[in-house]
Design an enzyme around this catalytic site. Structure first.
Site, PDB file in Angstrom:
ATOM      1  CG  ASP A 147      91.423  48.628  -1.083  1.00  0.00           C
ATOM      2  OD1 ASP A 147      92.090  48.082  -0.183  1.00  0.00           O
ATOM      3  OD2 ASP A 147      91.505  49.841  -1.334  1.00  0.00           O
ATOM      4  CG  ASN A 148      94.373  47.702  -2.550  1.00  0.00           C
ATOM      5  OD1 ASN A 148      93.782  46.725  -2.088  1.00  0.00           O
ATOM      6  ND2 ASN A 148      94.920  48.617  -1.781  1.00  0.00           N
ATOM      7  CD  GLU A 151      95.778  49.884   2.726  1.00  0.00           C
ATOM      8  OE1 GLU A 151      95.172  50.565   1.884  1.00  0.00           O
ATOM      9  OE2 GLU A 151      96.022  48.695   2.564  1.00  0.00           O
ATOM     10  CE  LYS A 187      95.170  44.073  -3.580  1.00  0.00           C
ATOM     11  NZ  LYS A 187      93.919  43.969  -2.766  1.00  0.00           N
ATOM     12  CG  ASP A 199      91.012  44.670   0.344  1.00  0.00           C
ATOM     13  OD1 ASP A 199      90.983  44.895   1.588  1.00  0.00           O
ATOM     14  OD2 ASP A 199      91.939  45.064  -0.387  1.00  0.00           O
TER      15      ASP A 199
HETATM   16  C1  LIG Z   1      91.914  34.034  -4.188  1.00  0.00           C
HETATM   17  C2  LIG Z   1      91.709  34.263  -2.739  1.00  0.00           C
HETATM   18  N1  LIG Z   1      90.700  33.660  -2.071  1.00  0.00           N
HETATM   19  C3  LIG Z   1      90.529  33.903  -0.754  1.00  0.00           C
HETATM   20  N2  LIG Z   1      91.334  34.697  -0.012  1.00  0.00           N
HETATM   21  C4  LIG Z   1      92.351  35.290  -0.662  1.00  0.00           C
HETATM   22  C5  LIG Z   1      92.581  35.119  -2.030  1.00  0.00           C
HETATM   23  N3  LIG Z   1      93.650  35.861  -2.381  1.00  0.00           N
HETATM   24  C6  LIG Z   1      94.094  36.470  -1.269  1.00  0.00           C
HETATM   25  N4  LIG Z   1      93.316  36.124  -0.220  1.00  0.00           N
HETATM   26  C7  LIG Z   1      93.478  36.590   1.151  1.00  0.00           C
HETATM   27  O1  LIG Z   1      93.188  38.001   1.152  1.00  0.00           O
HETATM   28  C8  LIG Z   1      94.273  38.703   1.790  1.00  0.00           C
HETATM   29  C9  LIG Z   1      95.154  39.279   0.747  1.00  0.00           C
HETATM   30  C10 LIG Z   1      94.936  40.499   0.273  1.00  0.00           C
HETATM   31  C11 LIG Z   1      95.833  41.054  -0.800  1.00  0.00           C
HETATM   32  N5  LIG Z   1      95.929  42.483  -0.593  1.00  0.00           N
HETATM   33  C12 LIG Z   1      97.047  43.112  -0.918  1.00  0.00           C
HETATM   34  O2  LIG Z   1      97.980  42.528  -1.449  1.00  0.00           O
HETATM   35  C13 LIG Z   1      97.160  44.553  -0.581  1.00  0.00           C
HETATM   36  C14 LIG Z   1      98.426  45.136  -0.650  1.00  0.00           C
HETATM   37  C15 LIG Z   1      98.608  46.484  -0.328  1.00  0.00           C
HETATM   38  C16 LIG Z   1      99.944  47.070  -0.403  1.00  0.00           C
HETATM   39  C17 LIG Z   1     100.132  48.325  -0.966  1.00  0.00           C
HETATM   40  C18 LIG Z   1     101.419  48.883  -1.054  1.00  0.00           C
HETATM   41  C19 LIG Z   1     102.507  48.195  -0.548  1.00  0.00           C
HETATM   42  F1  LIG Z   1     103.736  48.727  -0.603  1.00  0.00           F
HETATM   43  C20 LIG Z   1     102.318  46.928   0.027  1.00  0.00           C
HETATM   44  C21 LIG Z   1     101.048  46.370   0.100  1.00  0.00           C
HETATM   45  C22 LIG Z   1      97.516  47.269   0.093  1.00  0.00           C
HETATM   46  C23 LIG Z   1      96.242  46.669   0.156  1.00  0.00           C
HETATM   47  O3  LIG Z   1      95.154  47.394   0.551  1.00  0.00           O
HETATM   48  C24 LIG Z   1      96.047  45.330  -0.187  1.00  0.00           C
HETATM   49  O4  LIG Z   1      94.760  44.825  -0.140  1.00  0.00           O
HETATM   50  C25 LIG Z   1      95.011  37.657   2.602  1.00  0.00           C
HETATM   51  O5  LIG Z   1      94.379  37.478   3.832  1.00  0.00           O
HETATM   52  C26 LIG Z   1      94.879  36.443   1.693  1.00  0.00           C
HETATM   53  O6  LIG Z   1      95.029  35.234   2.408  1.00  0.00           O
HETATM   54 MG   LIG Z   2      93.356  46.432   0.046  1.00  0.00          MG
END
Ligand SMILES: Cc1ncnc2c1ncn2[C@@H]1O[C@H](/C=C/CNC(=O)c2cc(-c3ccc(F)cc3)cc(O)c2O)[C@@H](O)[C@H]1O
Ligand SMILES: [Mg+2]
Length: 214
Positions: free
Chosen positions: A169-170, A199, A144, A141
């Site tokens: 997820d996603n 969500e 992406k 999660d």
């Molecule tokens: C390689 C690496 N290593 C460690 N931590 C890492 C990491 N890469 C990211 N993280 C961590 O995890 C979270 C980031 C999660 C990314 N999730 C999403 O982008 C996401 C986006 C949507 C979304 C959908 C429609 C929209 F219009 C806008 C947003 C829905 C979702 O469910 C998502 O998960 C965040 O806490 C980040 O620091």
């Molecule tokens: Mg997600």
């Protein structure tokens, strides 16, 4: 100074959830995200699918990539067997600090090991650092475009065994096209798509469940 969304989400947990009651923490976050501010937790609808997969796998060892505020780590940890543990990786220290407090409010510090750092750096070190042989369940999660490289890295590092489950997820929104293409066409996985919604919205999204065949 202006607060951040994760800080406001934590405040909602501390105001509305009961200390030591993980389900009240999950409910408080879902209510905050529905009534106050959208946030990218897996949420209640996809969360039910996550719950059913966790209950079916009954995992002793879980890896989560991308903790964010700790919602799915808490949701998963609620359902683990007595000695089950989840290691969750989060590279943003501010998000990790919020997640630690959400996890503490739920009273799940013993079951959830939050590790601050990038998944690509930590995956090769998990075996030696945490004494894990293989993971029964991995929940993807995080960013992406990291799902595919990290899945290949987990394979190479021997973190998956025959029967290990990957739950992503996603896979529709925002979408993980390269991961889906790989996992659905690889002879080493058997995949199944669980259609749901992004969500707290009516937008289509879903979870991809894949069994590693060894
Ligand atoms: C390689 C690496 N290593 C460690 N931590 C890492 C990491 N890469 C990211 N993280 C961590 O995890 C979270 C980031 C999660 C990314 N999730 C999403 O982008 C996401 C986006 C949507 C979304 C959908 C429609 C929209 F219009 C806008 C947003 C829905 C979702 O469910 C998502 O998960 C965040 O806490 C980040 O620091
Ligand atoms: Mg997600």
């Amino acid at each position: 100074t202006q607060s951040t969304r994760p800080q406001r989400l934590l405040a909602a947990v501390q105001k509305n959830a009961t200390r030591g009651d993980p389900r009240s923490v999950v409910l408080a976050i879902d209510q905050f995200c529905r009534q106050k501010e959208w946030a990218m937790n897996v949420g209640d609808e996809k969360g039910c699918i996550l719950d059913s997969v966790v209950s079916e796998v009954n995992p002793g060892a879980v890896l989560e990539l991308g903790t964010y505020c700790g919602y799915s780590a808490v949701r998963i940890a609620c359902l683990l067997p007595p000695h089950g543990k989840i290691i969750t990786l989060e590279f943003n220290p501010d998000n990790a600090a919020i997640a630690r407090q959400v996890i503490a409010w739920a009273g799940l510090e013993e079951k959830i090991q939050l590790v601050v750092g990038a998944s690509g750096d930590w995956i090769p070190k998990i075996k030696e650092q945490f004494g894990v042989k293989t993971f029964d369940l991995v929940f993807l999660d995080h960013w992406k475009d990291r799902y595919l490289p990290d899945t290949k890295l987990m394979e190479e590092c021997g973190l998956l065994r025959e029967g290990s489950i990957l739950l992503a997820d996603n896979v529709i929104c925002p979408g993980t096209p390269d991961y889906l293409e790989y996992i659905r066409n690889s002879p080493r996985y058997k995949s199944q798509y669980f259609k749901s919604h992004l969500e707290y919205t009516k937008v289509e999204d879903g979870l991809e469940k894949s069994v590693f065949l060894g």
